[in-house]
Design a protein around this motif. Structure first.
Motif, mmCIF file in Angstrom:
data_model
loop_
_atom_site.group_PDB
_atom_site.id
_atom_site.type_symbol
_atom_site.label_atom_id
_atom_site.label_comp_id
_atom_site.label_asym_id
_atom_site.label_seq_id
_atom_site.Cartn_x
_atom_site.Cartn_y
_atom_site.Cartn_z
ATOM 1 N N PRO A 79 0.797 -1.231 0.000
ATOM 2 C CA PRO A 79 0.000 0.000 0.000
ATOM 3 C C PRO A 79 0.832 1.287 0.000
ATOM 4 O O PRO A 79 0.343 2.331 -0.385
ATOM 5 C CB PRO A 79 -0.832 -0.111 1.287
ATOM 6 N N ALA A 80 2.101 1.207 0.374
ATOM 7 C CA ALA A 80 2.973 2.384 0.333
ATOM 8 C C ALA A 80 3.203 2.861 -1.101
ATOM 9 O O ALA A 80 3.613 3.993 -1.327
ATOM 10 C CB ALA A 80 4.304 2.090 1.014
ATOM 11 N N LYS A 81 2.943 1.982 -2.079
ATOM 12 C CA LYS A 81 3.117 2.319 -3.493
ATOM 13 C C LYS A 81 1.849 2.943 -4.093
ATOM 14 O O LYS A 81 1.723 3.035 -5.312
ATOM 15 C CB LYS A 81 3.483 1.060 -4.293
ATOM 16 N N PHE A 82 0.927 3.348 -3.253
ATOM 17 C CA PHE A 82 -0.360 3.865 -3.709
ATOM 18 C C PHE A 82 -0.202 4.943 -4.780
ATOM 19 O O PHE A 82 -0.820 4.870 -5.840
ATOM 20 C CB PHE A 82 -1.154 4.409 -2.519
ATOM 21 N N ASP A 83 0.604 5.961 -4.527
ATOM 22 C CA ASP A 83 0.765 7.063 -5.483
ATOM 23 C C ASP A 83 1.335 6.581 -6.813
ATOM 24 O O ASP A 83 0.922 7.059 -7.871
ATOM 25 C CB ASP A 83 1.644 8.171 -4.897
ATOM 26 N N ASP A 84 2.266 5.636 -6.765
ATOM 27 C CA ASP A 84 2.830 5.082 -7.998
ATOM 28 C C ASP A 84 1.754 4.338 -8.797
ATOM 29 O O ASP A 84 1.703 4.436 -10.026
ATOM 30 C CB ASP A 84 3.988 4.129 -7.695
ATOM 31 N N VAL A 85 0.905 3.593 -8.092
ATOM 32 C CA VAL A 85 -0.168 2.857 -8.763
ATOM 33 C C VAL A 85 -1.155 3.834 -9.397
ATOM 34 O O VAL A 85 -1.577 3.652 -10.536
ATOM 35 C CB VAL A 85 -0.878 1.894 -7.785
ATOM 36 N N VAL A 86 -1.484 4.902 -8.693
ATOM 37 C CA VAL A 86 -2.396 5.910 -9.257
ATOM 38 C C VAL A 86 -1.795 6.509 -10.523
ATOM 39 O O VAL A 86 -2.488 6.671 -11.532
ATOM 40 C CB VAL A 86 -2.733 7.011 -8.226
ATOM 41 N N ASP A 87 -0.509 6.819 -10.498
ATOM 42 C CA ASP A 87 0.158 7.356 -11.696
ATOM 43 C C ASP A 87 0.048 6.390 -12.864
ATOM 44 O O ASP A 87 -0.171 6.803 -14.009
ATOM 45 C CB ASP A 87 1.630 7.675 -11.413
ATOM 46 N N GLU A 88 0.199 5.099 -12.607
ATOM 47 C CA GLU A 88 0.080 4.102 -13.671
ATOM 48 C C GLU A 88 -1.370 3.935 -14.136
ATOM 49 O O GLU A 88 -1.622 3.735 -15.321
ATOM 50 C CB GLU A 88 0.663 2.756 -13.213
ATOM 51 N N LEU A 89 -2.320 4.006 -13.207
ATOM 52 C CA LEU A 89 -3.732 3.915 -13.581
ATOM 53 C C LEU A 89 -4.135 5.059 -14.518
ATOM 54 O O LEU A 89 -4.956 4.870 -15.411
ATOM 55 C CB LEU A 89 -4.628 3.924 -12.338
ATOM 56 N N LYS A 90 -3.548 6.224 -14.318
ATOM 57 C CA LYS A 90 -3.840 7.373 -15.179
ATOM 58 C C LYS A 90 -3.447 7.107 -16.632
ATOM 59 O O LYS A 90 -3.978 7.727 -17.541
ATOM 60 C CB LYS A 90 -3.120 8.626 -14.674
ATOM 61 N N LYS A 91 -2.528 6.176 -16.842
ATOM 62 C CA LYS A 91 -2.064 5.846 -18.195
ATOM 63 C C LYS A 91 -2.959 4.817 -18.890
ATOM 64 O O LYS A 91 -2.764 4.532 -20.059
ATOM 65 C CB LYS A 91 -0.630 5.298 -18.134
ATOM 66 N N ILE A 92 -3.921 4.251 -18.169
ATOM 67 C CA ILE A 92 -4.822 3.243 -18.732
ATOM 68 C C ILE A 92 -6.118 3.952 -19.123
ATOM 69 O O ILE A 92 -6.900 4.333 -18.257
ATOM 70 C CB ILE A 92 -5.107 2.108 -17.710
ATOM 71 N N PRO A 93 -6.354 4.157 -20.425
ATOM 72 C CA PRO A 93 -7.495 4.971 -20.843
ATOM 73 C C PRO A 93 -8.859 4.401 -20.442
ATOM 74 O O PRO A 93 -9.816 5.160 -20.279
ATOM 75 C CB PRO A 93 -7.349 5.051 -22.363
#
Length: 170
Positions: A79-93
């Motif tokens: 869960p500490a990687k939350f912000d990184d996961v959000v950044d990657e989710l933004k790349k999935i249209p």
């Protein structure tokens, strides 16, 4: 967070433009019995206060071949990687919403896919590599209620919660 105390003109304006974002300001002015300049000023003030967050056209995803709408609760391995996961989710249209939530999920997303097979590919090829420990998917058959917050039903805020015309606490 400060709240803006809507008066009856603000509520009428919001109700009209929420019903049809393309309604001309002069038509809003006519229906509100005020000048066009007054409507422009009020809408600018509502924008500046953050009550209005722009306008947009609503695209019918089914007309574009995206027949599956799914909500997916994501559990992260770290869960500490939350912000990184959000950044990657933004790349999935296909991901159109992502929410911080309470409960067991680390995050909750909304996805549009062409069909169930496409949804499976998105989950397997695009979501799993983000470091999920697991996910829970709910497929929506149909949105039977899809609307804006009803402006006319909003209560008048307590005087202590009001902000002035510049968004400052009074």
């Amino acid at each position: 967070m400060a709240h803006y105390n809507l008066d009856s003109l603000d509520k009428k304006i919001l109700k009209l433009i929420a019903g049809d974002a393309r309604i001309p300001f002069l038509e809003v002015a006519r229906l509100c019995n005020v000048s066009g300049a007054a409507i422009h000023q009020r809408i600018q003030k509502l924008n500046n206060l953050g009550v209005l967050k722009g306008s947009q056209f609503i695209i019918d995803h089914e007309k574009l071949g995206y027949e599956t709408c799914a909500y997916i609760g994501l559990y992260l391995q770290n869960p500490a990687k939350f912000d990184d996961v959000v950044d990657e989710l933004k790349k999935i249209p296909e991901v159109v919403e992502c929410h911080y939530t309470t409960g067991g999920f680390d995050m909750f997303i909304k996805i549009y896919a062409r069909n169930n097979h496409h949804l499976l590919n998105i989950i397997h090829d695009k979501l799993q590599p983000l470091g999920l420990s697991r996910s829970e998917t709910i497929i929506s058959f149909n949105a039977i209620i899809d609307r804006q917050l009803p402006i006319g039903e909003l209560p008048v805020e307590d005087e202590n919660d009001a902000v002035d015309e510049y968004g400052e606490d009074e």
